[in-house]
Design a protein around this motif. Structure first.
Motif, mmCIF file in Angstrom:
data_model
loop_
_atom_site.group_PDB
_atom_site.id
_atom_site.type_symbol
_atom_site.label_atom_id
_atom_site.label_comp_id
_atom_site.label_asym_id
_atom_site.label_seq_id
_atom_site.Cartn_x
_atom_site.Cartn_y
_atom_site.Cartn_z
ATOM 1 N N HIS A 1 6.805 3.684 5.516
ATOM 2 C CA HIS A 1 6.507 3.623 3.899
ATOM 3 C C HIS A 1 4.962 4.421 3.538
ATOM 4 N N LYS A 2 4.036 3.705 4.314
ATOM 5 C CA LYS A 2 2.153 4.533 3.596
ATOM 6 C C LYS A 2 2.775 5.818 4.094
ATOM 7 N N SER A 3 2.632 5.962 5.439
ATOM 8 C CA SER A 3 2.751 7.187 5.863
ATOM 9 C C SER A 3 3.333 8.403 4.907
ATOM 10 N N SER A 4 4.700 7.853 4.272
ATOM 11 C CA SER A 4 5.635 8.383 3.958
ATOM 12 C C SER A 4 4.583 8.711 2.214
ATOM 13 N N GLY A 5 4.040 8.523 1.766
ATOM 14 C CA GLY A 5 3.705 7.411 0.609
ATOM 15 C C GLY A 5 2.494 8.522 0.867
ATOM 16 N N ASP A 6 1.502 8.703 2.026
ATOM 17 C CA ASP A 6 0.349 9.386 1.513
ATOM 18 C C ASP A 6 0.811 11.360 1.582
ATOM 19 N N GLN A 7 2.251 11.300 3.017
ATOM 20 C CA GLN A 7 2.397 12.678 2.853
ATOM 21 C C GLN A 7 2.989 13.280 1.961
ATOM 22 N N TYR A 8 4.299 12.753 0.922
ATOM 23 C CA TYR A 8 3.780 12.648 -0.702
ATOM 24 C C TYR A 8 2.230 13.456 -1.041
#
Length: 172
Positions: free
Chosen positions: A90-97
């Protein structure tokens, strides 16, 4: 091409920024929640396993067995739920968004206003849209409560930059 295509592209980029902002914050909320579960399972597991070992040597087999059972349950939950991995995903997805939101904002605020040709602007917007679609498909799902918490924070102004609070831009 329609003369108002740049304005329409700008509007679509604003929608993308808003979507990315909500998705990023929801993923960060999910990451925080899973990280908390990771600690809730992990720390007691470590403490109980240490205490069970010490209790075993002090000749309290029932207490040691109970603690070992607790460790087994917590460790099984950690293995099954994988809260650490979920937090990281989820942290990685948040960073990508957030990265996509930033790219869209810079394109809208700087490049789109620099006199870019309509065809080039359309192609750049399509590229950003494709990235968003791919990210939507690849990201793990977050809960409704993660999203609602994100929306509440965004509505309260948590994700605005200082410059946007002090000097709100008037779209031209």
């Amino acid at each position: 091409m329609a003369p108002d295509i740049i304005e329409r592209i700008s509007d679509e980029l604003l929608r993308m920024e808003e979507d990315c902002n909500h998705s990023a914050k929801a993923h960060f909320n999910a990451s925080d929640r899973w990280a908390l579960w990771n600690y809730c399972f992990g720390i007691p597991s470590v403490v109980l396993s240490t205490a069970a070992g010490a209790t075993f040597f002090k000749d309290y087999p029932v207490l040691a067995g109970s603690m070992a059972l607790g460790v087994a349950v917590l460790t099984s939950l950690m293995t099954f739920l994988k809260p650490g991995e979920k937090a990281g995903g989820h942290k990685s997805s948040g960073d990508q968004y957030l990265a996509l939101k930033n790219n869209a904002r810079v394109f809208r605020e700087i490049e789109l206003r620099s006199g870019i040709e309509a065809e080039a602007a359309l192609n750049a917007m399509k590229s950003l849209t494709t990235r968003r679609d791919e990210l939507n498909q690849a990201s793990p799902p977050f809960s409704r409560s993660d999203f609602e918490k994100a929306k509440k924070g965004i509505d309260a102004g948590e994700s605005l930059h200082v410059v946007d609070k002090v000097k709100p831009h008037v779209r031209s």
